[in-house]
Motif scaffolding. Structure first.
Motif, PDB file in Angstrom:
ATOM      1  N   VAL A 152     -10.800  -2.655 -10.884  1.00 43.30           N
ATOM      2  CA  VAL A 152     -11.400  -3.956 -10.833  1.00 43.30           C
ATOM      3  C   VAL A 152     -10.583  -4.878  -9.493  1.00 43.30           C
ATOM      4  N   ASP A 153      -9.519  -4.103  -9.315  1.00 44.71           N
ATOM      5  CA  ASP A 153      -8.845  -4.914  -8.241  1.00 44.71           C
ATOM      6  C   ASP A 153      -9.936  -5.165  -6.721  1.00 44.71           C
ATOM      7  N   GLY A 154      -9.420  -3.699  -6.363  1.00 50.74           N
ATOM      8  CA  GLY A 154     -10.341  -2.932  -5.396  1.00 50.74           C
ATOM      9  C   GLY A 154     -10.083  -3.398  -4.147  1.00 50.74           C
ATOM     10  N   SER A 155      -9.231  -4.112  -4.054  1.00 49.39           N
ATOM     11  CA  SER A 155      -8.125  -4.393  -2.735  1.00 49.39           C
ATOM     12  C   SER A 155      -7.441  -3.048  -2.413  1.00 49.39           C
ATOM     13  N   HIS A 156      -6.510  -2.212  -2.779  1.00 49.46           N
ATOM     14  CA  HIS A 156      -6.546  -1.523  -2.440  1.00 49.46           C
ATOM     15  C   HIS A 156      -5.371  -1.199  -1.258  1.00 49.46           C
ATOM     16  N   ASP A 157      -4.132  -2.126  -1.242  1.00 44.93           N
ATOM     17  CA  ASP A 157      -3.359  -2.754  -0.476  1.00 44.93           C
ATOM     18  C   ASP A 157      -2.261  -2.226  -1.184  1.00 44.93           C
ATOM     19  N   PHE A 158      -1.067  -2.195  -0.042  1.00 41.13           N
ATOM     20  CA  PHE A 158      -0.174  -1.759  -0.856  1.00 41.13           C
ATOM     21  C   PHE A 158       0.362  -1.546  -1.705  1.00 41.13           C
ATOM     22  N   PHE A 159       0.493  -3.261  -2.518  1.00 42.89           N
ATOM     23  CA  PHE A 159       0.953  -3.599  -3.867  1.00 42.89           C
ATOM     24  C   PHE A 159       0.069  -3.412  -4.342  1.00 42.89           C
ATOM     25  N   ALA A 160      -1.188  -2.629  -5.025  1.00 44.17           N
ATOM     26  CA  ALA A 160      -1.782  -2.363  -5.574  1.00 44.17           C
ATOM     27  C   ALA A 160      -1.303  -0.998  -6.089  1.00 44.17           C
ATOM     28  N   PRO A 161      -0.432   0.270  -5.420  1.00 42.71           N
ATOM     29  CA  PRO A 161      -0.148   1.529  -6.081  1.00 42.71           C
ATOM     30  C   PRO A 161       0.902   0.849  -7.317  1.00 42.71           C
ATOM     31  N   ILE A 162       2.050   0.719  -6.014  1.00 47.89           N
ATOM     32  CA  ILE A 162       2.865  -0.034  -7.128  1.00 47.89           C
ATOM     33  C   ILE A 162       2.780  -1.127  -8.253  1.00 47.89           C
ATOM     34  N   MET A 163       1.453  -2.106  -8.369  1.00 50.59           N
ATOM     35  CA  MET A 163       1.325  -2.473  -9.256  1.00 50.59           C
ATOM     36  C   MET A 163       0.943  -2.076 -10.683  1.00 50.59           C
ATOM     37  N   LEU A 209       2.197   1.329 -11.512  1.00 47.69           N
ATOM     38  CA  LEU A 209       3.301   2.181 -11.393  1.00 47.69           C
ATOM     39  C   LEU A 209       3.759   1.288 -12.063  1.00 47.69           C
ATOM     40  N   VAL A 210       3.905  -0.208 -12.315  1.00 46.38           N
ATOM     41  CA  VAL A 210       4.710  -0.494 -12.929  1.00 46.38           C
ATOM     42  C   VAL A 210       4.119  -1.167 -14.132  1.00 46.38           C
ATOM     43  N   MET A 211       2.763  -1.595 -14.460  1.00 44.79           N
ATOM     44  CA  MET A 211       2.045  -1.432 -15.445  1.00 44.79           C
ATOM     45  C   MET A 211       2.168  -0.277 -16.474  1.00 44.79           C
ATOM     46  N   SER A 212       2.111   0.469 -15.622  1.00 48.33           N
ATOM     47  CA  SER A 212       1.982   1.747 -16.743  1.00 48.33           C
ATOM     48  C   SER A 212       3.298   1.754 -16.905  1.00 48.33           C
ATOM     49  N   ALA A 213       4.480   2.253 -16.808  1.00 43.67           N
ATOM     50  CA  ALA A 213       5.924   2.528 -16.855  1.00 43.67           C
ATOM     51  C   ALA A 213       5.909   1.121 -18.116  1.00 43.67           C
ATOM     52  N   ILE A 214       5.908  -0.623 -17.935  1.00 44.71           N
ATOM     53  CA  ILE A 214       5.846  -1.270 -19.285  1.00 44.71           C
ATOM     54  C   ILE A 214       5.431  -0.646 -20.260  1.00 44.71           C
TER      55      ILE A 214
END
Length: 355
Positions: free
Chosen positions: A164-175, A177-182
C-alpha cells in the motif's frame, strides 16, 4: 419395602456414598435429616470454594433400591435440592428455606413423607433418564494441524503495508522489518503454546470406562492405567480472565501416585472431561498457561498425607461395626471406594481374622 440410609460430605468423591447398616422408618428418617451436620458442611463447602476447589454437595440418601431412592442436598443455607429417582425416571425440586418462595408450599418433610408412602412420583414431575454409558469412552486429539499456524496470519500486515505504501523509499524496507519483528514477537507465545499443546496431545490416547472406573492413558506406546480412586488431584489450569490473548488456552493436569499427565483443550473441552470423569478439581489461573507437569510441593505432599490419615481414621471408626460381608465388598471393589477406605477395611478384616 425396607429403606436404608446413606450420606455424602463436602470432601467426598462425587460418586462416594457412605451407606449405614440397618433400615430406617419415617420418624428415624426425619431425625437423620434434622441431625445431619448441615452447617458444618456448608462451612467446608465455603472453604473449598474460597481456595478455588470444586466440592461435592453434602447429601443424604434414602434407598429403596439402587434405582429407587430419594436424595436431599444443599451447599448453603438458602435451601435444599430434592432429587427423586424412580427406576428409569427422575424428578427434582428446589425447596427454599424461605417459606414464601416454596413451590405450592412443599417442604422437605413433605417429600420424605411422600417417598415413604410411595407417592412422591405424584408430587414431582418426572423425566426420563438418559441412557447410562457403560462402554469405553475413547478420547484422542481431534484438531486440524493447520490451526497451529493461524497466529502467523497477522504477519501479512507488514506485507500489506509495503504494498500500500508504494513509495519504495529507504525507510519502507526498514519499517517492514520492524513491523515484522514486533508482530512476530507478539505472536511467538501463542505459537509456542500451540506446538507444546499439540506435541503433548498428539502422542496420547485416553480411555475411560464409566462402569469399572478405570482410566487408561496410552502415550508413546507406554500405557498407564489407574482406578479413578487413585487420582489424588485434578487441576484445571487456564489463563487469567484479563489475559485475552490466551483466554482459549486451558488444560487438565492429573496426578495419580508419582505419575502426572496432561490433557489440553486441543483434545477435549476440560469441563466436558471433568463431567465424564465426575471428579472434583482445583482451578488455577495463571498469566501464561504453559504446560507444567511437576507441581506437587513438599507442603502439598504433607497436606495430602495428613488428609489421608484423617479420613482413614474416620473410616476406621465409622465402619468398625460393619458386617464382614460389607467390608469385603469395599476391599473387592477398590474402584468404587477411596484408597483410605480400602486400606481401613482391610485392616478391620485382618484384625477379625486374628481373633
Amino acid at each position: 419395602m425396607p429403606i436404608t440410609f446413606g450420606y455424602q460430605y463436602f470432601n467426598f468423591d462425587p460418586e462416594e456414598i457412605n451407606e449405614e447398616n440397618g433400615t430406617v422408618d419415617f420418624l428415624k428418617a426425619m431425625d437423620l435429616f434434622n441431625a445431619f451436620p448441615w452447617q458444618d458442611q456448608f462451612e467446608g463447602v465455603l472453604k473449598l470454594i474460597e481456595s478455588d476447589r470444586s466440592t461435592t454437595a453434602p447429601t443424604i440418601f434414602f434407598f429403596k433400591t439402587d434405582s429407587n431412592y430419594l436424595s436431599i442436598s444443599a451447599t448453603d443455607d438458602s435451601g435444599f435440592l430434592v432429587h427423586y429417582r424412580c427406576n428409569l425416571k427422575y424428578g427434582e425440586l428446589f425447596i427454599s428455606n424461605n417459606i414464601l418462595e416454596r413451590v405450592h408450599g412443599i417442604s422437605v418433610e413433605d417429600c420424605i413423607s411422600e417417598f415413604y408412602q410411595g407417592e412422591l412420583k405424584n408430587l414431582l414431575k418426572l423425566f426420563p433418564l438418559e441412557d447410562e454409558v457403560t462402554d469405553d469412552i475413547e478420547i484422542r486429539l481431534n484438531y486440524n494441524k493447520l490451526n497451529l499456524y493461524t497466529p502467523l496470519l497477522i504477519m501479512i500486515v507488514p506485507v500489506i503495508y509495503l504494498i500500500v505504501d508504494g513509495s519504495h523509499d529507504f525507510f519502507a524496507p526498514i519499517m517492514f522489518l520492524v513491523m515484522s519483528a514486533i508482530l512476530f514477537l507478539a505472536i511467538l507465545p501463542k505459537l509456542l503454546l500451540n506446538f507444546k499443546y499439540w506435541k503433548n496431545d498428539s502422542e496420547q490416547v485416553i480411555k475411560y470406562n464409566p462402569k469399572s472406573k478405570v482410566l487408561t492413558i496410552d502415550k508413546k506406546g507406554k500405557t498407564l492405567e489407574f482406578q479413578k480412586s487413585q487420582i489424588s488431584q485434578v487441576e484445571l489450569v487456564r489463563a487469567r480472565t484479563a489475559q485475552r490473548p490466551f483466554e482459549l488456552y486451558q488444560y487438565l493436569r492429573f496426578t495419580a501416585g508419582d505419575s502426572v499427565f496432561v490433557v489440553t483443550h486441543f483434545t477435549i473441552d476440560p469441563e466436558t472431561l471433568l463431567s465424564i470423569l465426575n471428579v472434583n478439581f482445583k482451578e488455577t489461573e495463571v498469566f501464561y498457561p504453559k504446560l507444567k507437569f511437576n507441581t506437587v510441593t513438599d507442603k502439598e505432599k504433607r497436606r495430602r498425607e495428613h488428609l489421608y490419615d484423617v479420613k482413614r481414621k474416620e473410616f476406621l471408626q465409622t465402619c468398625a461395626d460393619w458386617e464382614t460381608e460389607k467390608l469385603l465388598t469395599v476391599v473387592k471393589q477398590p474402584d468404587h471406594y477411596a484408597d483410605y477406605a480400602v486400606s481401613a477395611a482391610t485392616e478391620i478384616l485382618e484384625r477379625r481374622a486374628e481373633k
